[in-house]
Design an enzyme around this catalytic site. Structure first.
Site, mmCIF file in Angstrom:
data_model
loop_
_atom_site.group_PDB
_atom_site.id
_atom_site.type_symbol
_atom_site.label_atom_id
_atom_site.label_comp_id
_atom_site.label_asym_id
_atom_site.label_seq_id
_atom_site.Cartn_x
_atom_site.Cartn_y
_atom_site.Cartn_z
ATOM 1 N N HIS A 2 -8.197 12.696 9.686
ATOM 2 C CA HIS A 2 -9.211 11.644 9.723
ATOM 3 C C HIS A 2 -9.035 10.806 10.981
ATOM 4 O O HIS A 2 -7.976 10.253 11.223
ATOM 5 C CB HIS A 2 -9.128 10.755 8.477
ATOM 6 N N LYS A 6 0.488 2.312 2.901
ATOM 7 C CA LYS A 6 1.724 2.346 3.684
ATOM 8 C C LYS A 6 2.957 2.823 2.902
ATOM 9 O O LYS A 6 3.995 3.134 3.500
ATOM 10 C CB LYS A 6 2.025 0.939 4.243
ATOM 11 N N TYR A 55 -13.645 1.321 3.015
ATOM 12 C CA TYR A 55 -13.053 0.102 2.454
ATOM 13 C C TYR A 55 -14.165 -0.942 2.381
ATOM 14 O O TYR A 55 -14.675 -1.372 3.422
ATOM 15 C CB TYR A 55 -11.922 -0.415 3.353
ATOM 16 N N TYR A 67 -2.924 0.852 10.891
ATOM 17 C CA TYR A 67 -3.308 1.908 9.954
ATOM 18 C C TYR A 67 -2.670 3.240 10.324
ATOM 19 O O TYR A 67 -2.178 3.975 9.475
ATOM 20 C CB TYR A 67 -4.835 2.050 9.906
ATOM 21 N N PRO A 85 -1.422 -1.344 -2.255
ATOM 22 C CA PRO A 85 -1.876 -0.042 -1.748
ATOM 23 C C PRO A 85 -2.937 -0.109 -0.651
ATOM 24 O O PRO A 85 -3.208 0.910 -0.023
ATOM 25 C CB PRO A 85 -2.443 0.641 -2.999
HETATM 26 C C1 PHB Z 1 -5.828 7.052 -2.077
HETATM 27 O O1 PHB Z 1 -6.403 8.046 -1.611
HETATM 28 O O2 PHB Z 1 -5.361 7.055 -3.219
HETATM 29 C C2 PHB Z 1 -5.718 5.837 -1.241
HETATM 30 C C3 PHB Z 1 -6.178 5.859 0.071
HETATM 31 C C4 PHB Z 1 -6.079 4.731 0.857
HETATM 32 C C5 PHB Z 1 -5.529 3.572 0.342
HETATM 33 C C6 PHB Z 1 -5.063 3.546 -0.958
HETATM 34 C C7 PHB Z 1 -5.150 4.674 -1.745
HETATM 35 O O3 PHB Z 1 -5.466 2.466 1.129
#
Ligand code: PHB
Length: 387
Positions: free
Chosen positions: A72, A294, A198, A382, A290
């Protein structure tokens, strides 16, 4: 039973450490309290920083990740019904992330360990650790034994025995809770966007992620203490649609929800990450919320740092890197704590948020959307801080 490194906990941190040590010719034993199926099914964020993917490859554990993982090059921020893409390679000099679920990382490492590595015992419960003498008393198959080691590494999470072994007078805990949680679902439906989304919304945060081209992983901010069973599938989809809604006709595809659970959120660091001959790694030493994914990446950084330090001690006779393990890890840990906290407070709506704070949140997002410097800060965080 004797070994050089006793590893308490067979999640990604413990399994990768065993693999790194095995490749360096250092023997270890892994004690995991759960069974294999549990470890292979535990859902966690699955975003691998470039450095994490490189470590897995160098450890000979990257073949399936390279076939099935998805590279990605960015994420989308969604707010005020608008979309803004963060372009990682353009902002970081070519860096990207790999979407490859933690369950798959664990499956790959377990298969390698059982085929080539030292002992990996499932349903082996660590009862107590003697940090001074590097001994672990454990129960396996109803029998109590002692594992005698040169070093013990606690990779058994924040509820495990390793962290509690460090006396309160020696360690210090830094902690922050958040008054919300994530309701996460797995759904049999192709992800509605090819990158993670997000979303900041007045009703709360939402995240669109994925496990494969056919399976979506979606999250909703919910009040702390929410029971996943209180959310009917239809209500989940309706709420996701609301929070992801844009003015450009974007649509969220619905599918069958196959798994539902609630993840609490907290930030937590225990210092130092070493006591006598016991070293703490991964969630045993620190937890991040989450947002920003990280957790696994930090655990990988810790065990790489430990493995390098031990190899250096073997080769040069100097314990200098083992002695600086805690300080070396904590610098990176606190950067990830800061990043995860920033992402969390940028995107979630606190139950007591004021209208002033709401406006500030949108202003922070607009700043990221309009300033290359602000976007670069997010992209660097990130894609990962250097080890
Ligand atoms: C997930 O795919 O479970 C996931 C992805 C990004 C995040 C948190 C969880 O920031």
């Amino acid at each position: 039973m004797r070994t050089t490194v006793g590893i308490v906990g067979g999640g990604p941190a413990g399994l990768l450490l065993a693999r790194l040590l095995h490749r360096a010719g250092i023997d270890s034993v892994v004690l995991e309290s759960r069974d294999r199926t549990y470890v292979e099914r535990r859902q966690r964020a699955g975003i691998l920083e470039q450095g994490t993917a490189d470590v897995l490859r160098a450890a000979g554990a990257g073949a399936r990740m390279d076939r099935e993982g998805l590279r990605h090059d960015g994420i989308e921020l969604r707010f005020e019904r608008r979309r803004h893409r963060i372009d990682f390679p353009a902002l970081t000099g070519g860096r990207a992330v790999t979407v490859y679920a933690q369950t798959e990382v664990c499956k790959d490492l377990i298969a390698l360990q059982l085929a080539e590595g030292g002992p990996l015992l499932f349903e082996a419960e660590a009862l107590d650790i003697d940090a001074e003498r590097a001994r672990v008393r454990f129960r396996h198959g109803g029998v109590e034994s002692v594992l005698e080691c040169e070093y013990v590494v606690g990779c058994d999470g924040s509820w495990g025995v390793a962290r509690r072994t460090v006396p309160a007078g020696v360690s210090r805990v830094f902690e922050r809770g958040y008054p919300f949680a994530w309701l996460g679902v797995l759904a049999d439906v192709p992800p509605s966007h090819d990158e993670l989304v997000y979303a900041r919304h007045a009703r709360g945060f939402a995240l669109l992620s994925m496990r494969s081209p056919a399976v979506s992983r979606l999250y909703l901010q919910v009040p702390e203490g929410t029971d996943a069973e209180d959310w009917a599938d239809d209500a989940i989809w309706t709420e996701l649609e609301r929070r992801f809604a844009t003015d450009d006709g974007w649509r969220l595809a619905r599918g069958t929800i196959t798994q539902k659970s609630v993840t609490p959120m907290r930030s937590f660091v225990q210092e130092p990450m070493r006591h006598q001959r016991l070293f703490l790694a991964g969630d045993a030493a620190h937890i991040v919320p989450p947002t920003g994914a990280k957790g696994l990446n930090l655990a990988v950084g810790d065990v790489v740092t430990f493995a390098r330090a031990l190899v250096s001690e073997r080769e040069t006779g100097s314990p200098a890197l083992l002695n600086s393990y805690s300080a070396d890890c904590l610098r990176r840990v606190w950067q990830a704590e800061r990043f995860s906290y920033d992402m969390t407070t940028l995107l979630h709506r606190a139950p007591d948020a004021t209208a002033f704070e709401d406006r500030l949140q949108v202003a922070r997002l607009e700043r990221i959307g309009s300033s290359r410097a602000a976007a670069t800060d997010l992209a660097e965080g990130y894609t990962g801080f250097p080890w």
